[in-house]
Write a protein that holds these residues in place. Sequence first.
Motif, PDB file in Angstrom:
ATOM      1  N   ARG A 212      22.222  69.003 -21.459  1.00  0.00           N
ATOM      2  CA  ARG A 212      21.611  68.338 -22.608  1.00  0.00           C
ATOM      3  C   ARG A 212      20.162  68.765 -22.803  1.00  0.00           C
ATOM      4  O   ARG A 212      19.408  68.900 -21.846  1.00  0.00           O
ATOM      5  CB  ARG A 212      21.649  66.812 -22.422  1.00  0.00           C
ATOM      6  N   GLY A 213      19.801  68.920 -24.089  1.00  0.00           N
ATOM      7  CA  GLY A 213      18.410  69.155 -24.425  1.00  0.00           C
ATOM      8  C   GLY A 213      17.624  67.859 -24.397  1.00  0.00           C
ATOM      9  O   GLY A 213      18.184  66.768 -24.195  1.00  0.00           O
ATOM     10  N   PRO A 214      16.313  67.942 -24.603  1.00  0.00           N
ATOM     11  CA  PRO A 214      15.477  66.746 -24.537  1.00  0.00           C
ATOM     12  C   PRO A 214      15.949  65.605 -25.427  1.00  0.00           C
ATOM     13  O   PRO A 214      15.927  64.437 -25.018  1.00  0.00           O
ATOM     14  CB  PRO A 214      14.106  67.260 -24.978  1.00  0.00           C
ATOM     15  N   ALA A 215      16.404  65.926 -26.639  1.00  0.00           N
ATOM     16  CA  ALA A 215      16.756  64.873 -27.593  1.00  0.00           C
ATOM     17  C   ALA A 215      17.925  64.025 -27.129  1.00  0.00           C
ATOM     18  O   ALA A 215      17.964  62.816 -27.396  1.00  0.00           O
ATOM     19  CB  ALA A 215      17.076  65.497 -28.960  1.00  0.00           C
ATOM     20  N   THR A 216      18.884  64.622 -26.455  1.00  0.00           N
ATOM     21  CA  THR A 216      20.068  63.859 -26.045  1.00  0.00           C
ATOM     22  C   THR A 216      20.087  63.501 -24.564  1.00  0.00           C
ATOM     23  O   THR A 216      20.959  62.745 -24.131  1.00  0.00           O
ATOM     24  CB  THR A 216      21.362  64.626 -26.406  1.00  0.00           C
ATOM     25  N   MET A 217      19.120  64.016 -23.818  1.00  0.00           N
ATOM     26  CA  MET A 217      18.994  63.593 -22.426  1.00  0.00           C
ATOM     27  C   MET A 217      18.058  62.397 -22.292  1.00  0.00           C
ATOM     28  O   MET A 217      18.334  61.457 -21.518  1.00  0.00           O
ATOM     29  CB  MET A 217      18.478  64.730 -21.535  1.00  0.00           C
ATOM     30  N   GLN A 218      16.975  62.391 -23.041  1.00  0.00           N
ATOM     31  CA  GLN A 218      15.937  61.383 -22.837  1.00  0.00           C
ATOM     32  C   GLN A 218      16.424  59.939 -22.953  1.00  0.00           C
ATOM     33  O   GLN A 218      15.997  59.089 -22.158  1.00  0.00           O
ATOM     34  CB  GLN A 218      14.763  61.638 -23.791  1.00  0.00           C
ATOM     35  N   PRO A 219      17.305  59.599 -23.890  1.00  0.00           N
ATOM     36  CA  PRO A 219      17.772  58.203 -23.937  1.00  0.00           C
ATOM     37  C   PRO A 219      18.434  57.752 -22.637  1.00  0.00           C
ATOM     38  O   PRO A 219      18.284  56.588 -22.235  1.00  0.00           O
ATOM     39  CB  PRO A 219      18.775  58.212 -25.100  1.00  0.00           C
ATOM     40  N   TYR A 220      19.125  58.640 -21.972  1.00  0.00           N
ATOM     41  CA  TYR A 220      19.780  58.292 -20.704  1.00  0.00           C
ATOM     42  C   TYR A 220      18.785  58.298 -19.548  1.00  0.00           C
ATOM     43  O   TYR A 220      18.905  57.503 -18.615  1.00  0.00           O
ATOM     44  CB  TYR A 220      20.948  59.238 -20.445  1.00  0.00           C
ATOM     45  N   VAL A 221      17.787  59.170 -19.624  1.00  0.00           N
ATOM     46  CA  VAL A 221      16.729  59.156 -18.625  1.00  0.00           C
ATOM     47  C   VAL A 221      16.001  57.814 -18.661  1.00  0.00           C
ATOM     48  O   VAL A 221      15.648  57.244 -17.624  1.00  0.00           O
ATOM     49  CB  VAL A 221      15.750  60.320 -18.856  1.00  0.00           C
ATOM     50  N   GLU A 222      15.780  57.299 -19.860  1.00  0.00           N
ATOM     51  CA  GLU A 222      15.129  55.991 -19.987  1.00  0.00           C
ATOM     52  C   GLU A 222      15.979  54.895 -19.349  1.00  0.00           C
ATOM     53  O   GLU A 222      15.445  53.996 -18.678  1.00  0.00           O
ATOM     54  CB  GLU A 222      14.865  55.701 -21.460  1.00  0.00           C
ATOM     55  N   LYS A 223      17.281  54.967 -19.546  1.00  0.00           N
ATOM     56  CA  LYS A 223      18.163  53.980 -18.904  1.00  0.00           C
ATOM     57  C   LYS A 223      18.085  54.088 -17.386  1.00  0.00           C
ATOM     58  O   LYS A 223      18.064  53.066 -16.686  1.00  0.00           O
ATOM     59  CB  LYS A 223      19.604  54.199 -19.367  1.00  0.00           C
TER      60      LYS A 223
END
Length: 349
Positions: A212-223
């Motif tokens: 995943r690129g930043p746009a679709t990884m970051q929401p899960y990283v936040e979780k």
Amino acid sequence: MKRSLEQRLQDGPVICGEGYLFELERRGYLQAGSFVPEVALDNPQALKQTYRDYMLAGSDVVLAFTYNGHREKMRIIGKEDLLEPLNRQAIRLAKEVAEEHPEEEALVAGNISNTNLFNPDDPEAVEKTRSMFAEMIGWCKEEGVDFVNGETFYYYEEALIALEEIQKQDLPAVITFGLMGENILRDGYEVEEACRLLKEKGALVVGMNCFRGPATMQPYVEKIRHTVDGYVGALPIPYRTTEEHPTFFNLPDGGCACTLPTETTFPTSLDPLYTNRYELAEWAKEAHSIGVNYLGLCCGASPAMLREVAETVGRTAVNSTYSPDMKKHFLFGSDDTLQDHITNYKTKA
């Protein structure tokens, strides 16, 4: 005396440069498709230079290039007899480069990854997976790595086996997941829950890498950051993944004018879908601000991209001396000695 991974994490963010797989294919030393790191034996100087380029661009870690260097992959290409020499050579080359760092010797990480063999419903496959990890981690221990990076797992249970085998060798563990397009791990775990469980079982760093690129990884990283009490890692790919196409496996390229030899742009036609270094900097700023401690980039990343990430979170790389400075550019510069009749022409160039 060089600091351990945990000591460095306590002192601030740690940068880890990954992405050797695509970079060495791009440089002409690795075959796309099988993606086996034979370069460690076939072209060791090319691998050392790649290690060196990422380290000087800001990586605190020289990651031994043994991704896909496991028994199953070596079996597929008919070179199982080269398994141990490849693994040991990759680590030894990493150690040689790590010692070159002019400020503080870089950390050396052993590397294990998804086996593409694991099947939770097949006891024989589970045992083979454990055996594959055990032998690779055993070589890591004997060669004196500082920690082991287990990455790109899309099954929680496979990641757990990796952690257990790392712990048997009394080595620190960084464990990261590759989350595929269904937004859940293949054995049904939410990625943040899987990370919480691994952290509770003793992993030093947990998080996500690749796919995943930043746009679709970051929401899960936040979780993950909200769920995990401890160090969190994030290493996205530098491609413009979207909610509709969250991974690089199925990214479309509407501007392509040719017929691709593969069904998708992955893996050899992704070039037009890159993020630029400033998009990566914005991601790094956001990730660092929420408390991500272990930052880097994965497949597709160049040293210049990694340097941008490092500098964004307050680090100065050895090669920051070569970071962009447009003041003296003949067309876009601001230096007083530049010719006005040229710089005024920049919007028409």
